[in-house]
Design a protein around this motif. Structure first.
Motif, PDB file in Angstrom:
ATOM      1  N   UNK A 256       4.280  -3.415  -6.820  1.00 51.11           N
ATOM      2  CA  UNK A 256       3.347  -3.156  -7.912  1.00 51.11           C
ATOM      3  C   UNK A 256       1.894  -3.176  -7.516  1.00 51.11           C
ATOM      4  N   UNK A 257       1.610  -3.123  -6.200  1.00 50.63           N
ATOM      5  CA  UNK A 257       0.233  -3.153  -5.715  1.00 50.63           C
ATOM      6  C   UNK A 257      -0.326  -1.734  -5.672  1.00 50.63           C
ATOM      7  N   UNK A 258      -1.578  -1.567  -6.080  1.00 48.67           N
ATOM      8  CA  UNK A 258      -2.265  -0.282  -6.012  1.00 48.67           C
ATOM      9  C   UNK A 258      -2.671  -0.050  -4.558  1.00 48.67           C
ATOM     10  N   UNK A 259      -2.033   0.915  -3.895  1.00 46.38           N
ATOM     11  CA  UNK A 259      -2.233   1.106  -2.465  1.00 46.38           C
ATOM     12  C   UNK A 259      -2.530   2.562  -2.151  1.00 46.38           C
TER      13      UNK A 259
ATOM     14  N   UNK B 197       1.768   6.403  10.389  1.00 43.73           N
ATOM     15  CA  UNK B 197       3.016   6.363  11.124  1.00 43.73           C
ATOM     16  C   UNK B 197       4.061   5.622  10.317  1.00 43.73           C
ATOM     17  N   UNK B 198       5.171   5.296  10.974  1.00 42.79           N
ATOM     18  CA  UNK B 198       6.267   4.680  10.231  1.00 42.79           C
ATOM     19  C   UNK B 198       5.887   3.294   9.717  1.00 42.79           C
ATOM     20  N   UNK B 199       5.091   2.537  10.485  1.00 41.47           N
ATOM     21  CA  UNK B 199       4.709   1.200  10.023  1.00 41.47           C
ATOM     22  C   UNK B 199       3.747   1.283   8.849  1.00 41.47           C
ATOM     23  N   UNK B 200       2.767   2.174   8.930  1.00 40.72           N
ATOM     24  CA  UNK B 200       1.838   2.329   7.816  1.00 40.72           C
ATOM     25  C   UNK B 200       2.535   2.828   6.564  1.00 40.72           C
ATOM     26  N   UNK B 201       3.411   3.837   6.724  1.00 39.91           N
ATOM     27  CA  UNK B 201       4.140   4.348   5.562  1.00 39.91           C
ATOM     28  C   UNK B 201       5.063   3.284   4.992  1.00 39.91           C
ATOM     29  N   UNK B 202       5.709   2.511   5.875  1.00 36.81           N
ATOM     30  CA  UNK B 202       6.573   1.427   5.415  1.00 36.81           C
ATOM     31  C   UNK B 202       5.805   0.348   4.692  1.00 36.81           C
ATOM     32  N   UNK B 203       4.598   0.048   5.160  1.00 36.76           N
ATOM     33  CA  UNK B 203       3.764  -0.960   4.505  1.00 36.76           C
ATOM     34  C   UNK B 203       3.305  -0.481   3.139  1.00 36.76           C
ATOM     35  N   UNK B 204       2.908   0.789   3.048  1.00 37.80           N
ATOM     36  CA  UNK B 204       2.509   1.344   1.748  1.00 37.80           C
ATOM     37  C   UNK B 204       3.674   1.305   0.770  1.00 37.80           C
ATOM     38  N   UNK B 205       4.864   1.641   1.248  1.00 38.19           N
ATOM     39  CA  UNK B 205       6.044   1.590   0.380  1.00 38.19           C
ATOM     40  C   UNK B 205       6.304   0.168  -0.104  1.00 38.19           C
ATOM     41  N   UNK B 206       6.263  -0.775   0.809  1.00 37.01           N
ATOM     42  CA  UNK B 206       6.537  -2.166   0.459  1.00 37.01           C
ATOM     43  C   UNK B 206       5.562  -2.646  -0.612  1.00 37.01           C
ATOM     44  N   UNK B 207       4.279  -2.378  -0.401  1.00 35.56           N
ATOM     45  CA  UNK B 207       3.273  -2.830  -1.368  1.00 35.56           C
ATOM     46  C   UNK B 207       3.433  -2.130  -2.711  1.00 35.56           C
ATOM     47  N   UNK B 208       3.700  -0.822  -2.682  1.00 30.64           N
ATOM     48  CA  UNK B 208       3.859  -0.091  -3.936  1.00 30.64           C
ATOM     49  C   UNK B 208       5.045  -0.612  -4.733  1.00 30.64           C
ATOM     50  N   UNK B 209       6.144  -0.941  -4.036  1.00 28.66           N
ATOM     51  CA  UNK B 209       7.307  -1.490  -4.727  1.00 28.66           C
ATOM     52  C   UNK B 209       7.025  -2.866  -5.321  1.00 28.66           C
TER      53      UNK B 209
END
Length: 404
Positions: A26-29, A12-24
């Motif tokens: 530099x975290x492997x997500x 959902x939007x929270x999971x996608x937002x969390x993945x984006x935040x971590x990827x930005x």
């Protein structure tokens, strides 16, 4: 599938937002969902981007968060948002003191308002009920959740994340207080950290590691009706109740909503009375929609978290969000993010990513409040992202794809 540093469960939007935040950072997500992105609550809402005014008199902090995130999303989300403004409408039978309290609380939070008499409100919405005593302008807006979820996922992917749709979690193995493996469609991966962003299904994910998250789920109906002459969002200015929101979506309006407790987000009854009541109550603000032809109807399930409440219809449960660090429950590499609203998803994601980075010893700051989402200036590109991630929900089905 490779073993990621962080596995985010729930697209959902929270999971996608969390993945984006971590990827930005530099975290492997890796982000996984059992269906397409946004297939749960995120894609089944009425699409209101809250200004905070709805919660001003009951939840100061939650209203302030809505205002802050509303302003951020207007800057970063482009065509995921439609600027409409909003009106809180007081009908003759509504308590004028409630209107005055809401206006005063909005002022204390910093939510800009302007009070209109019935004639002034009618000039903005020509078919508004003659029963309107006054109205209050607020900076509500419309959000297209399918675009918002997909744009977050696209940015995560562009910064190295793996996005896996149609990937249900089958189980998790805990060894010595840590999740050591997760089963995804018969395959096992070994993440260093797991984030449960499964919304209404968060408790089901938690039970896989022997934990209980005390969710209080409620269902609500949304009705899309052809109507192309509404400018602002309409909110009934009374304590939250059934049928008190009308949201403009392209050539239609979405009416909402009810609040009925459910035990199972996948298997719950739906009742005709919810449709009838929502249409009737919304019609008190906009009479012409009462007899308008039936349009699309869908239900969403709210992922409310309320460990100290039971037996209520959910109206009094906080719409705030809760970040649960399960290290406190003896599963040290596991966290859940529950509750909240679509409007505050970015802040929810930031705080969850902060926790994961702290636990993993990663020193990297959040940048999601300043970076525009990819495709934000190009509706056709946003809609291509929606198709890529199988992310079309009913909320904005009449809008997404119309600008290709």
């Amino acid at each position: 599938m490779n073993d990621p540093t962080v596995l985010v469960v729930g697209g959902g939007v929270t999971g996608a937002g969390t993945a984006r935040d971590l990827a930005l950072r530099g975290v492997d997500v890796t982000l996984v969902d059992r269906a397409g992105l946004g297939s749960g609550t995120s894609g089944r809402s009425h699409g209101l981007l809250h200004s905070g005014a709805r919660y001003a008199e009951s939840d100061f902090e939650g209203a302030r968060e809505c205002l802050e995130e509303n302003r951020i999303l207007r800057e970063i989300a482009g065509a995921c948002i439609r600027e409409t403004g909003g009106l809180f409408v007081q009908l003759a039978a509504d308590d004028p003191d409630y209107f005055d309290i809401k206006r005063d609380r909005c002022a204390s939070i910093g939510i800009p308002t302007r009070v209109l008499d019935g004639d002034e409100a009618g000039a903005i919405v020509p078919e508004l009920s003659d029963d309107v005593a006054r109205a209050m302008e607020v900076p509500d807006a419309v959000v297209y959740p399918s675009r918002l979820v997909a744009a977050n996922a696209a940015d995560a992917r562009d910064h190295g994340a793996t996005i896996a749709v149609g990937a249900p979690v089958g189980g998790m193995t805990v060894t010595d207080g840590r999740i050591t493996s997760v089963e995804l469609g018969g395959e096992r991966i070994e993440p260093d950290y797991v984030i449960n962003a499964a919304g209404a299904w968060a408790d089901r994910i938690a039970t896989m590691v022997g934990l209980d998250i005390e969710m209080r789920l409620t269902r609500g109906v949304m009705i899309s009706i052809e109507y192309d002459d509404l400018g602002p969002v309409l909110n009934r200015c009374r304590p939250p109740n059934d049928g008190d929101i009308i949201v403009p979506h392209g050539s239609a309006v979405v009416l909402g909503t009810t609040s009925v407790p459910v035990a199972d987000p996948d298997d719950h009854p739906i009742e005709d009375w919810e449709i009838e009541r929502t249409r009737r109550e919304c019609g008190a603000m906009l009479p012409s929609i009462v007899d308008a032809p039936d349009g699309r109807t869908w239900w969403g399930v709210r992922p409310l978290y309320a460990p100290d409440e039971d037996g209520c219809n959910g109206r009094g449960i906080s719409r705030g969000f809760f970040r649960l660090d399960h290290a406190e429950d003896d599963v040290e590499n596991f966290a859940s993010i529950v509750g909240g609203k679509l409007t505050t998803y970015r802040k929810m994601a930031q705080e969850t990513a902060d926790l994961a980075c702290e636990r993993l010893g990663i020193d990297a700051e959040c940048t999601t409040a300043e970076r525009r989402l990819p495709g934000s200036d190009d509706p056709a590109q946003l809609d291509a992202f929606v198709s890529e991630f199988d992310g079309q929900g009913p909320t904005d089905a009449d809008v997404v794809g119309s600008e290709r």
